[in-house]
Enzyme design. Structure first.
Site, PDB file in Angstrom:
ATOM      1  N   ASP A  10      27.287  -8.667  -1.598  1.00 46.93           N
ATOM      2  CA  ASP A  10      27.483  -8.191  -2.972  1.00 46.93           C
ATOM      3  C   ASP A  10      28.833  -7.491  -3.022  1.00 46.93           C
ATOM      4  OD1 ASP A  10      26.727  -7.453  -5.695  1.00 46.93           O
ATOM      5  OD2 ASP A  10      26.467  -5.422  -4.949  1.00 46.93           O
ATOM      6  N   SER A  11      29.276  -7.154  -4.234  1.00 45.93           N
ATOM      7  CA  SER A  11      30.531  -6.414  -4.386  1.00 45.93           C
ATOM      8  C   SER A  11      30.401  -4.981  -3.858  1.00 45.93           C
ATOM      9  CB  SER A  11      30.902  -6.351  -5.859  1.00 45.93           C
ATOM     10  OG  SER A  11      29.922  -5.595  -6.548  1.00 45.93           O
ATOM     11  N   CYS A  73      24.570 -11.156  -5.756  1.00 47.97           N
ATOM     12  CA  CYS A  73      25.487 -10.676  -6.792  1.00 47.97           C
ATOM     13  C   CYS A  73      25.506 -11.722  -7.901  1.00 47.97           C
ATOM     14  CB  CYS A  73      26.885 -10.514  -6.181  1.00 47.97           C
ATOM     15  SG  CYS A  73      28.131 -10.030  -7.390  1.00 47.97           S
ATOM     16  N   GLU A 154      27.662   3.009  -8.423  1.00 46.99           N
ATOM     17  CA  GLU A 154      28.398   3.120  -7.147  1.00 46.99           C
ATOM     18  C   GLU A 154      28.736   4.585  -6.849  1.00 46.99           C
ATOM     19  OE1 GLU A 154      29.478   0.988  -4.605  1.00 46.99           O
ATOM     20  OE2 GLU A 154      28.431  -0.728  -5.471  1.00 46.99           O
ATOM     21  N   CYS A 187      22.374  -8.047 -13.076  1.00 43.14           N
ATOM     22  CA  CYS A 187      23.334  -7.482 -12.114  1.00 43.14           C
ATOM     23  C   CYS A 187      22.491  -6.747 -11.082  1.00 43.14           C
ATOM     24  CB  CYS A 187      24.285  -6.513 -12.818  1.00 43.14           C
ATOM     25  SG  CYS A 187      25.300  -5.548 -11.676  1.00 43.14           S
ATOM     26  N   HIS A 189      23.020  -4.306  -9.304  1.00 49.64           N
ATOM     27  CA  HIS A 189      23.078  -2.838  -9.319  1.00 49.64           C
ATOM     28  C   HIS A 189      22.019  -2.247 -10.269  1.00 49.64           C
ATOM     29  CE1 HIS A 189      27.010  -3.370  -7.429  1.00 49.64           C
ATOM     30  NE2 HIS A 189      27.121  -2.055  -7.281  1.00 49.64           N
TER      31      HIS A 189
HETATM   32  N1  DGL Z   1      26.139  -6.354  -8.342  1.00 47.81           N
HETATM   33  C1  DGL Z   1      26.959  -7.326  -8.921  1.00 47.81           C
HETATM   34  C2  DGL Z   1      26.246  -8.284  -9.832  1.00 47.81           C
HETATM   35  O1  DGL Z   1      25.099  -8.561  -9.569  1.00 47.81           O
HETATM   36  C3  DGL Z   1      28.379  -7.047  -9.295  1.00 47.81           C
HETATM   37  C4  DGL Z   1      28.766  -5.766  -9.817  1.00 47.81           C
HETATM   38  C5  DGL Z   1      30.263  -5.609  -9.921  1.00 47.81           C
HETATM   39  O2  DGL Z   1      30.891  -5.480  -8.891  1.00 47.81           O
HETATM   40  O3  DGL Z   1      30.792  -5.613 -11.038  1.00 47.81           O
HETATM   41  O4  DGL Z   1      26.792  -8.791 -10.764  1.00 47.81           O
END
Ligand code: DGL
Length: 269
Positions: A10-11, A73, A154, A187, A189
Site C-alpha cells: 500500500d502507499s 491499495c 497517516e 480506500c 485507510h
Molecule cells: N490506501 C490507499 C487506497 O486504498 C491509498 C491512499 C493514498 O495514498 O492516497 O487507495
C-alpha cells in the site's frame, strides 16, 4: 503446498487493515508487507507517478520470492493492476477492487443507493463503477473523493474531533442528498475511521474491501493447492519511512503475532 510468503503493499499503513483478516482465516500464511510511508499519499498524485512507485514496489516484492502480490491499495488497483500483471506475468497479482465489487453486486439490488468514497485517483478512474456495473448494471452508484482522510489517518488522527469534522465535511451532503443506504470504503485507510463514520451515520451499511479480499486470496491459493503448510509464520513489515505512527499501528494490530519491521527505501521521485 507452497510456503513462500504473500506480498502485500500500500502507499502507507492503510493496507494493514486487510492483513488481520487474512492472518485469522489462513494462519499459516507468511506475509511480507510494504508500506510506502515516505511517499504517501498516492491518491492525489499523477497517475504516471503512482505507476512508477508501484512498479518499484512490485519488483521489490518479487525479489523477496513472494508467491502472490496483493495490491492492498485501491488507488494502485484502479490505476496499475493491468500494468503490474504485464510486468510480472509469473506472479499472480490480485487487486482489492474486484472482490469488493463482487460483494456489492451480491448484497445490493436496484432499490439500494450506493456511495463509493476513495482517493481522487480512484474516484476519477471510475474503477468501482466499471467493476460493479459489469456485474449488475441496474445498481445506482454515487462517488466522492475524500482526499483529506489519508493524511489525517497517516498522522494518527483516527479518534479526533477534527476527523469527525472532516467526515461531516465530505459525507453529510453526499449521504443526505443522494439518500445513500450503503457506503463502500474505497480506500484501505478508511476502515481506520470506520467507527467515526458509523457513529455519525448509524443506519448506513458499510462495505469494507479490506475484508472482502481475503476470500479472493484464499480461493485462488486453494484452487491451485498453493496454501502454506502447518507452521508458524514470521511476518515482515517493510516501510520506506519507519514513522512513529506506522510502528505504533503495527504494534497495536499485530502484538500477538511473530513479526519484524524493516526499512526499505526508494528514490523520492
Ligand atoms: N490506501 C490507499 C487506497 O486504498 C491509498 C491512499 C493514498 O495514498 O492516497 O487507495
Amino acid at each position: 503446498m507452497d510456503n513462500r510468503p504473500i506480498g502485500f503493499f500500500d502507499s502507507g499503513l492503510g493496507g494493514l487493515t486487510a492483513v488481520p483478516y487474512l492472518m485469522e482465516r489462513f494462519p499459516h500464511e507468511r506475509i511480507i508487507y510494504f508500506g510506502d510511508t515516505a511517499r504517501t499519499p498516492y491518491g492525489s498524485k499523477a497517475v504516471g507517478t503512482i505507476r512508477q512507485f508501484s512498479l518499484e514496489i512490485a519488483d521489490f516484492l518479487a525479489s523477496q520470492g513472494v508467491k502472490m502480490i496483493v495490491i492492498a491499495c485501491n488507488t494502485v488497483t484502479a490505476t496499475c493492476l493491468e500494468l503490474l500483471r504485464e510486468k510480472h506475468p509469473q506472479i499472480p497479482v490480485l487487486g482489492i477492487i474486484q472482490p469488493a465489487a463482487k460483494k456489492v453486486a451480491q448484497v445490493c439490488g436496484a432499490e439500494n443507493r450506493i456511495g463509493i468514497i476513495g482517493t481522487k485517483a480512484t474516484i476519477e478512474n471510475g474503477a468501482y463503477e466499471t467493476n460493479i456495473l459489469s456485474l449488475n448494471p441496474a445498481l445506482t452508484l454515487y462517488s466522492k473523493a475524500c482526499p483529506l482522510f489519508v493524511p489525517l489517518i497517516e498522522e494518527g488522527f483516527t479518534q479526533d474531533d477534527i476527523t469527525a469534522l472532516t467526515v461531516r465535511h465530505y459525507l453529510e451532503d453526499f449521504i443526505k442528498s443522494n439518500q445513500l443506504d450503503t457506503l463502500v470504503l474505497g480506500c484501505t485507510h478508511y476502515p481506520l475511521i470506520r467507527h467515526q463514520i458509523q457513529a455519525l451515520y448509524p443506519d448506513l451499511r458499510i462495505i469494507d474491501p479490506s475484508r472482502e479480499i481475503t476470500e479472493e486470496i484464499g480461493g485462488y491459493l486453494t484452487e491451485r493447492q498453493m496454501l502454506a503448510g502447518d507452521r508458524k509464520a514470521q511476518h515482515v513489515f517493510y516501510a520506506s519511512d519507519l514513522s512513529e505512527n506506522f510502528l505504533n499501528m503495527i504494534n497495536t494490530i499485530f502484538r500477538h503475532t511473530q513479526y519484524r519491521v524493516a526499512f526499505k527505501s526508494f528514490e523520492l521521485g
